[in-house]
Write an enzyme that holds these catalytic residues in place. Sequence first.
Site, PDB file in Angstrom:
ATOM      1  N   GLU A 162       0.906  -1.206   0.163  1.00  0.00           N
ATOM      2  CA  GLU A 162       0.181   0.052  -0.092  1.00  0.00           C
ATOM      3  C   GLU A 162       0.885   1.186   0.002  1.00  0.00           C
ATOM      4  O   GLU A 162       0.487   2.170  -0.522  1.00  0.00           O
ATOM      5  CB  GLU A 162      -1.041   0.015   1.153  1.00  0.00           C
ATOM      6  CG  GLU A 162      -2.061  -0.868   1.334  1.00  0.00           C
ATOM      7  CD  GLU A 162      -3.120  -0.659  -0.147  1.00  0.00           C
ATOM      8  OE1 GLU A 162      -2.997   0.223  -0.581  1.00  0.00           O
ATOM      9  OE2 GLU A 162      -3.676  -1.821  -0.551  1.00  0.00           O
ATOM     10  N   TYR A 182      -5.720   7.216   4.072  1.00  0.00           N
ATOM     11  CA  TYR A 182      -5.932   6.051   3.148  1.00  0.00           C
ATOM     12  C   TYR A 182      -5.220   5.145   3.434  1.00  0.00           C
ATOM     13  O   TYR A 182      -5.601   4.011   3.558  1.00  0.00           O
ATOM     14  CB  TYR A 182      -5.657   6.908   1.579  1.00  0.00           C
ATOM     15  CG  TYR A 182      -5.052   5.867   0.434  1.00  0.00           C
ATOM     16  CD1 TYR A 182      -6.437   5.162   0.081  1.00  0.00           C
ATOM     17  CD2 TYR A 182      -4.110   5.431   0.284  1.00  0.00           C
ATOM     18  CE1 TYR A 182      -5.959   4.104  -0.784  1.00  0.00           C
ATOM     19  CE2 TYR A 182      -3.638   4.233  -0.426  1.00  0.00           C
ATOM     20  CZ  TYR A 182      -4.895   3.441  -1.112  1.00  0.00           C
ATOM     21  OH  TYR A 182      -4.547   2.278  -1.783  1.00  0.00           O
ATOM     22  N   ASP A 225      -9.396   6.545  -2.452  1.00  0.00           N
ATOM     23  CA  ASP A 225      -8.004   6.973  -3.420  1.00  0.00           C
ATOM     24  C   ASP A 225      -8.842   7.548  -4.587  1.00  0.00           C
ATOM     25  O   ASP A 225     -10.042   7.875  -4.555  1.00  0.00           O
ATOM     26  CB  ASP A 225      -7.470   5.702  -3.651  1.00  0.00           C
ATOM     27  CG  ASP A 225      -7.690   4.946  -4.713  1.00  0.00           C
ATOM     28  OD1 ASP A 225      -8.964   4.969  -5.040  1.00  0.00           O
ATOM     29  OD2 ASP A 225      -6.969   3.846  -5.233  1.00  0.00           O
TER      30      ASP A 225
END
Length: 385
Positions: free
Chosen positions: A60, A143, A161
């Site tokens: 990520e 996020y 996102d």
Amino acid sequence: MSSFNGSEVTDDNLIQAVEPEGTELDSALFRRKLMSWYRSHARDLPWRNVNDPYRTWVSEVMLQQTRVAAVIEHYHDFLRRFPTVLALALAPEADVLAAWSGLGYYRRARMLHKAAQFITSERSGILPATAAELRTLPGIGEYTSAAIASIAFGESIAVVDGNVERVLLRLTGRPEEGNAAGRAFVQRQASALVPRRRISEGTNAAGDHNQAMMELGATICLPKAPLCLHCPVFSMCLTRGEHHTPPRAAQLSRPAAYLLSLRKRGTLTEVLLELRANDVSLMPGMYELPPLPQDAVQGREPLLRLRHAITNTNYYVQVYAASGPEDRGLRRAIPAAKGDLHWVLTNRLGSMPLTGLTRKALQRLDVMKVNLPKLPSANTISKIA
């Protein structure tokens, strides 16, 4: 029978036209359509279907503002070097930056390293399991914390996102605003769609849903020319095409010149690199080809021309070399202090924290080895076929 903003809908392919501000999606119907598509069309990415939160975290962070293809190229190598949180925490920062070289936005690597050290020293090497706790770690924002918490731990929290935002704005017929009200609207819509179940019986409803939303935006609901006829929720979309977006800031263009200087050390070859200071704002502590002032290269022909983009700036780069052993003009023109210049063996470049531009230039000039991605085996190809 389902409802859409309080109006009855008697067919999955029909929706009632409503004002965008009050739009509410039929979450159950939306999830059914989305997940049916995702199970059949999701890309086979190396960080999916893993049971290690550390690997989810690494992926990520890498995926922030970086193309999936570039992340795939670095993901396996990074995990080979640092297979655990402890291995990452104990590694020198220069080694971490070297493994990150080519992904850009190097602050991410530094924060990942600092967070690993904090987890090792303060949490016995165990990654927090909730978004709220994850946000206390260096470099982990809203996020990333939501993505890790839902994908690795099954927390029912929305991940938003750019891809997810685009999907939701088009579904609800709302233009992109780029302000607090617009962001709050998207967050409410995303949160309303996330399944409330956590991980159970081998399933991860929230994590799979969030990955499906991002996949839809990345592969179907594209910024330009979206593939609407292939969209699983086309019947629920109020826009059905591109939505209104504010004009983007124009890209800046700047010239840049660098020196390529090589020398022999026995049978080995060395290249001259400059070490960027630790207090500069951009790529501190990274090695690069020595920059040259533009007036020093007037009338010279470059060895290489290339374009390199960093955030909103396109650098039009030219790399120069001395025209012979007596040509010392370029070396004398280097503005850097002598102590910042280092001769580095070319066979060690792969383990050095190089800037992405330097790596690209050295590979194109055949000074540095290019690591080609591994091709799938014949068995894998036959299975795909």
